[in-house]
Design an enzyme around this catalytic site. Structure first.
Site, PDB file in Angstrom:
ATOM      1  N   LYS A 178       1.148  -1.272   0.005  1.00 18.85           N
ATOM      2  CA  LYS A 178       0.052  -0.090  -0.018  1.00 18.85           C
ATOM      3  C   LYS A 178       0.683   1.294   0.255  1.00 18.85           C
ATOM      4  O   LYS A 178       0.752   2.096  -0.769  1.00 18.85           O
ATOM      5  CB  LYS A 178      -0.925   0.086   1.416  1.00 18.85           C
ATOM      6  N   GLU A 188      10.548  -4.469   4.665  1.00 21.90           N
ATOM      7  CA  GLU A 188      10.520  -5.979   4.425  1.00 21.90           C
ATOM      8  C   GLU A 188      10.240  -6.068   2.816  1.00 21.90           C
ATOM      9  O   GLU A 188      11.044  -6.996   2.121  1.00 21.90           O
ATOM     10  CB  GLU A 188       9.479  -7.062   5.119  1.00 21.90           C
ATOM     11  N   GLY A 211      -4.896  -2.008   4.846  1.00 26.64           N
ATOM     12  CA  GLY A 211      -4.142  -3.355   4.440  1.00 26.64           C
ATOM     13  C   GLY A 211      -4.799  -4.809   4.533  1.00 26.64           C
ATOM     14  O   GLY A 211      -4.955  -5.513   3.842  1.00 26.64           O
ATOM     15  N   ARG A 212      -5.414  -4.626   5.952  1.00 33.99           N
ATOM     16  CA  ARG A 212      -5.986  -6.101   6.311  1.00 33.99           C
ATOM     17  C   ARG A 212      -7.196  -6.313   5.600  1.00 33.99           C
ATOM     18  O   ARG A 212      -7.986  -7.270   5.883  1.00 33.99           O
ATOM     19  CB  ARG A 212      -6.019  -6.238   7.666  1.00 33.99           C
ATOM     20  N   GLU A 230      -4.987  -6.827  14.558  1.00 33.91           N
ATOM     21  CA  GLU A 230      -4.863  -5.637  14.140  1.00 33.91           C
ATOM     22  C   GLU A 230      -5.661  -4.798  14.176  1.00 33.91           C
ATOM     23  O   GLU A 230      -5.420  -3.649  14.575  1.00 33.91           O
ATOM     24  CB  GLU A 230      -4.034  -5.594  12.921  1.00 33.91           C
ATOM     25  N   HIS A 278      -5.866 -33.612  17.228  1.00 29.21           N
ATOM     26  CA  HIS A 278      -4.417 -34.531  17.586  1.00 29.21           C
ATOM     27  C   HIS A 278      -3.569 -33.770  18.333  1.00 29.21           C
ATOM     28  O   HIS A 278      -2.152 -34.017  18.143  1.00 29.21           O
ATOM     29  CB  HIS A 278      -4.117 -35.384  16.495  1.00 29.21           C
ATOM     30  N   LYS A 297       9.282  -0.819  14.415  1.00 27.17           N
ATOM     31  CA  LYS A 297       9.722  -0.501  12.971  1.00 27.17           C
ATOM     32  C   LYS A 297      10.819   0.327  13.096  1.00 27.17           C
ATOM     33  O   LYS A 297      12.028   0.504  12.667  1.00 27.17           O
ATOM     34  CB  LYS A 297       8.586   0.071  12.184  1.00 27.17           C
TER      35      LYS A 297
HETATM   36  O1  F6P Z   1       2.259  -3.828   9.787  1.00 31.16           O
HETATM   37  C1  F6P Z   1       1.769  -2.748   9.324  1.00 31.16           C
HETATM   38  C2  F6P Z   1       1.242  -2.842   8.358  1.00 31.16           C
HETATM   39  O2  F6P Z   1       0.940  -1.464   8.144  1.00 31.16           O
HETATM   40  C3  F6P Z   1      -0.005  -3.620   7.827  1.00 31.16           C
HETATM   41  O3  F6P Z   1      -1.212  -2.818   8.332  1.00 31.16           O
HETATM   42  C4  F6P Z   1      -0.098  -3.722   6.380  1.00 31.16           C
HETATM   43  O4  F6P Z   1      -0.947  -4.689   5.937  1.00 31.16           O
HETATM   44  C5  F6P Z   1       1.333  -4.175   6.492  1.00 31.16           C
HETATM   45  O5  F6P Z   1       2.012  -3.230   7.326  1.00 31.16           O
HETATM   46  C6  F6P Z   1       1.890  -4.025   4.836  1.00 31.16           C
HETATM   47  O6  F6P Z   1       1.720  -2.419   4.716  1.00 31.16           O
HETATM   48  P1  F6P Z   1       2.080  -2.140   3.026  1.00 31.16           P
HETATM   49  O7  F6P Z   1       1.029  -2.629   2.241  1.00 31.16           O
HETATM   50  O8  F6P Z   1       2.152  -0.655   3.089  1.00 31.16           O
HETATM   51  O9  F6P Z   1       3.586  -2.819   2.674  1.00 31.16           O
END
Ligand code: F6P
Length: 551
Positions: free
Chosen positions: A215, A221, A277-278, A363, A394, A514
């Site tokens: 987003k 990452e 995002g979620r 979240e 199990h 972060k």
């Molecule tokens: O970990 C926080 C967060 O902002 C989530 O809400 C989101 O889904 C994720 O990081 C990834 O964010 P982006 O789509 O901006 O890379």
């Protein structure tokens, strides 16, 4: 809203009359056993059920009476849930801490709908992106879109994390039955290089397409993985940077950063800041899903979401699937003080559904202050977890049956299997029904004794029962059903957020870690011994790592 109703909504949740009444009511209900509630009411198992949009919910095995539901519905009313729903669907900026509208429902609105954000109808924008996605997916799937050397794309790797990963992974696994089997789909999320290395180890760059999904397009990452992917890919073409446009596309709200990374914005699929995002698996973030299952199936999934949206918006609370499930969650979290909810899908395709729900629920509702910044005085979002049945049986079910913790369970099952092999499906379904039955009714000491169990062993073999569960039944796991299921949980989370008076749409809790990581990275990497100003534990850990990795 009438003045009196408004006054109730502005009250702190525990001060609402229905909350108070529920506190008193709880003291009576906690003494009741499901065994007796069923014995006293022959219709209970049929009465406490709701069916909507093809999903059937049996909530009779919950520790509730009719009065509980009445009071919970009153609580929803006194919490202004109706107004919150209307405000959301209207495009009001209900995400107050980020001053944003929350409009994932617009992502699945039909073409002729109109949903305004700051006076602008966003529905045509949504459909323009869906059309662009469909065109792209058709071209990749039929081989018209070729890689840099003219080879067909056979592998798709989605790079993203959180909402830009969990939805795509879950949907791909859930809908694998409908996927293009001649193509390989993989997902890279972790900054641990192992994730990337393993994803590409057997792939040919000439046949591999990367979707960089983010987003913000700034997430550490994802950017690290995207750069590594770019190096890997370009190297496969002898370092020719011109290959990037054929092997990288982006999904983002941030065109500037996409261009900076080197992806032509013509190959960017857009979404908007009013999609959390979620809550984004049905936006362009679902590009890998659409590539896998095709545009028609993707649209069927959107239609499933939309059917549940309409049900949520229009059904009376006492017949409203997400509202009921949300309220039952509040009942256990705040009155029984249950800390967790287990989600137990009896369908192997839904193996990533609990992981997906963890971000959606935790979240969203893992919050400690109300919308107006006051510390809450009650429990908010419970911990969600789970595994597909029958595997969990199990493993951890022992604790659910005989442990000391109350764990409400959501069972999910389908009357038809997508893989009819012998008697497997009957055995699977027998197990899910049996688990719900065993949890609710247990086995008394008398029953255990009557089986000839020696006295000393009896306590070990007693099942107390009275363990609550929901049973969600649908006909078949289709794209449409998946859309309904996800929307069911989205709106159930929303319902709870309204009761708890929290902002379910921000996620400030991920920020601190972060920021600290950004400070520690150069301390790990610097050639010179860096001055360290953390606590003594963190300083020590950094020194230890440096010693080990710098030699
Ligand atoms: O970990 C926080 C967060 O902002 C989530 O809400 C989101 O889904 C994720 O990081 C990834 O964010 P982006 O789509 O901006 O890379």
């Amino acid at each position: 809203m009438a003045e009196a109703a408004k006054a109730l909504v502005t009250r702190r949740p525990r001060k609402r009359p229905a909350w108070r009444a529920l506190e008193a009511h709880y003291k009576k209900v906690r003494e009741l056993h499901l065994r007796h509630m069923f014995a006293d009411d022959a219709q209970r198992g049929e009465r406490l059920t709701v069916e909507a949009t093809g999903l059937f919910l049996d909530y009779s095995k919950n520790r509730i009476t009719d009065e509980t539901i009445e009071l919970l519905v009153q609580l929803a009313e006194q919490s202004g849930l109706r107004d919150r729903i209307d405000a959301t669907f209207r495009g009001d900026k209900i995400n107050v801490t980020e001053n944003r509208a929350v409009l994932h429902i617009a992502l699945r609105a039909p073409r002729d709908a109109s949903i305004l954000v700051d006076g602008h109808n966003v529905v045509p924008d949504v459909h323009a992106v869906l059309d662009k996605m469909a065109d792209f997916c058709n071209r990749v799937r039929n081989g018209e879109w070729k890689g840099f050397t003219g080879k067909r794309i056979r592998n798709v790797i989605n790079i993203g994390i959180g909402g830009s990963d969990l939805g795509p992974v879950m949907a791909y696994e859930a809908l694998r039955h409908y996927s293009e089997r001649s193509m390989t789909f993989r997902f890279v999320s972790n900054v641990d290089a192992t994730d990337f290395a393993e994803a590409v180890h057997d792939l040919d760059p000439a046949e591999t397409l990367f979707i960089v999904s983010s987003k913000t397009f700034t997430t550490l990452e994802t950017m690290a993985n995207a750069h590594t992917a770019r190096e890997w890919s370009v190297k496969g073409f002898g370092g020719d940077e011109n290959s990037v446009s054929k092997h990288f596309v982006a999904v983002s709200t941030n065109a500037k950063e996409v261009a900076k990374f080197g992806i032509d914005t013509a190959n960017m699929f857009e979404f908007w800041d009013w999609v959390g995002g979620r809550y984004s698996m049905d936006s362009a973030i679902g590009l890998s899903t659409m590539l896998a299952i095709g545009p028609d199936n993707f649209r069927a999934m959107l239609d499933g979401f939309h059917q549940m949206d309409e049900h949520f918006r229009s059904a009376p609370f006492e017949r409203n699937l997400p509202v009921l499930m949300g309220l039952l969650g509040v009942w256990y979290a705040d009155f029984f003080e249950a800390e967790t909810v287990a989600v137990l899908p009896y369908d192997q395709y839904l193996k990533r559904f609990p992981a997906y729900l963890q971000q959606l629920t935790m979240e969203s509702n893992g919050k400690h202050v109300t919308l107006d910044g006051k510390e809450v005085t009650y429990q908010t979002g419970p911990i969600y977890w789970g595994e597909p049945g029958t595997n969990g049986q199990h493993s951890f079910y022992q604790l659910i049956h005989q442990g000391t913790k109350l764990i409400p369970c959501d069972f999910i099952a389908f009357t038809e299997t997508l893989n009819p092999l012998g008697r497997h499906h009957d055995m699977l379904i027998a197990n899910v029904f049996a688990q719900a039955e065993a949890l609710a009714f247990g086995k008394t000491a008398e029953q255990v004794k009557a089986e000839g169990t020696p006295d000393w062993l009896v306590p070990h073999r007693v099942f107390e029962g009275n363990r609550p569960s929901n049973m969600i039944l649908a006909e078949r796991l289709t794209p449409e059903t998946l859309g309904k299921l996800v929307a069911l949980y989205e709106h159930s989370v929303f319902t709870q957020g309204a009761i708890w008076k929290i902002d379910s749409f921000d996620q400030w809790g991920v920020e601190l870690g972060k920021v600290l990581a950004q400070r520690i990275i150069p301390e790990l990497e610097s050639a010179e011994e860096p001055p360290l100003n953390h606590d003594s534990s963190t300083n020590n850990l950094i020194r230890r790592y440096r010693k080990a990795s710098h030699g």
